[in-house]
Design an enzyme around this catalytic site. Structure first.
Site: not given
Length: 321
Positions: A67, A139, A220-222
């Site tokens: 992706k 989201q 949320g932490t990426d």
């Protein structure tokens, strides 16, 4: 090669199909039948955007690809487009030829929501009644809809840095016929399940905001530097993740590991619970935490499924390549 454009994804992909695809790929990862490639994620120095690549190979499902995309924080205000933009590319693992190009925006939202939903299915208490939402952006609505399908919740509570956005999740609660209450962060002590879905670089949810027996999904932490919860919370909790390597480098666990509070060995893949190799929750008082970093294999799994549906229904565009 098939093209499945963004505009047709909503008519093809369901929450149920996304859940099934994500649950299966987590199980394949834990069984070492699938693996992710190293993530590339960079600030490009234009429009404050973060751009990168996530890819992998699922030997069990014979799915290979990546992706490409990221986060453009000014899209909504400047262009009326969502801030997250992505496209999934699938390749034939037997020949290496391009197989499909798939719009990835809605799929990303569905697979991210499916991941937290899978964690709730396997880790939350069966009697969970109150769900708390930290974050109320685009989201968050996907997260809440998917989560509400996993338990007989009776109430939704929510907090957002900018309270004017809370009606987004209040509307989803209303759709489900559930009451909604805006709370301060310490009000999350009333929640049996908490989903954190923000783009924060500073912890909001503190260890003393969470009651015994709660399941937390940190979604949320990426990216290196992002943070949603107090590292001390990971010490209190039994920590599960989609992929340990990502969790300790770009996920929520990065901070607790950097501070020497936990080690990579303290984390368990959620797929091990799905496979029955790990018991999951051990007591009603145990705090469980899922660090959902968002792995490339999730994107490939939902994209492969949507290509199958598009071809079957005659919607996919076929081109020579």
């Amino acid at each position: 090669m098939y093209i499945v454009p963004e505009r047709v994804i909503a008519d093809l992909m369901t929450r149920e199909a996304a859940f099934d695809a994500v649950e299966k790929v987590f199980a394949a990862m834990a069984a070492e039948d699938a693996y992710n490639f190293p993530v590339v994620r960079e600030a490009i120095g234009h429009e404050d955007a973060l751009y990168g690549f996530k890819g992998g190979f699922d030997r069990a499902g014979l799915t290979l690809g990546l992706k490409a995309g990221g986060y453009w924080p000014h899209n909504l205000e400047k262009r009326g487009q969502i801030n997250h933009q992505s496209t999934v590319f699938l390749f034939d693992p037997d020949t290496g030829k391009a197989h499909a190009m798939v719009g990835g925006n809605l799929l990303t939202a569905l697979r991210t929501a499916a991941a937290s939903s899978v964690s709730i299915k396997h880790l939350a208490r069966d009697d969970a009644k109150v769900i708390g939402m930290i974050g109320a952006g685009h989201q968050a609505t996907f997260q809440l809809r998917a989560a509400l399908e996993q338990r007989n919740f009776e109430k939704v509570i929510g907090w957002n840095l900018h309270p004017k956005m809370l009606p987004n999740i209040e509307a989803v609660a209303a759709e489900a016929g559930l009451p909604f209450e805006a709370v301060e962060l310490d009000g999350m002590r009333a929640a049996d399940v908490i989903i954190s879905i923000t783009s924060s670089f500073e912890a909001s949810l503190m260890a003393d905001h969470v009651s015994p027996g709660t399941h937390i999904a940190c979604m949320g932490t990426d990216t290196k530097g992002k943070q949603e919860v107090d590292p001390a919370l990971l010490v209190r909790a039994e920590v599960f993740t989609d992929e340990v390597a990502q969790s300790v480098s770009i996920g929520e666990a990065q901070h607790a590991v950097a501070q020497g509070l936990i080690e990579a060995a303290d984390l368990t893949q959620l797929g091990a619970v799905i496979n029955g190799a790990h018991p999951g929750r051990s007591s009603d008082d145990q705090i469980t935490l899922f660090d959902g970093t968002g792995v490339g294999l999730q994107d490939l799994a939902v994209a492969a499924r949507v290509v199958e549906l598009a071809v079957t229904q005659g919607i996919a565009i076929e081109v020579d390549f």
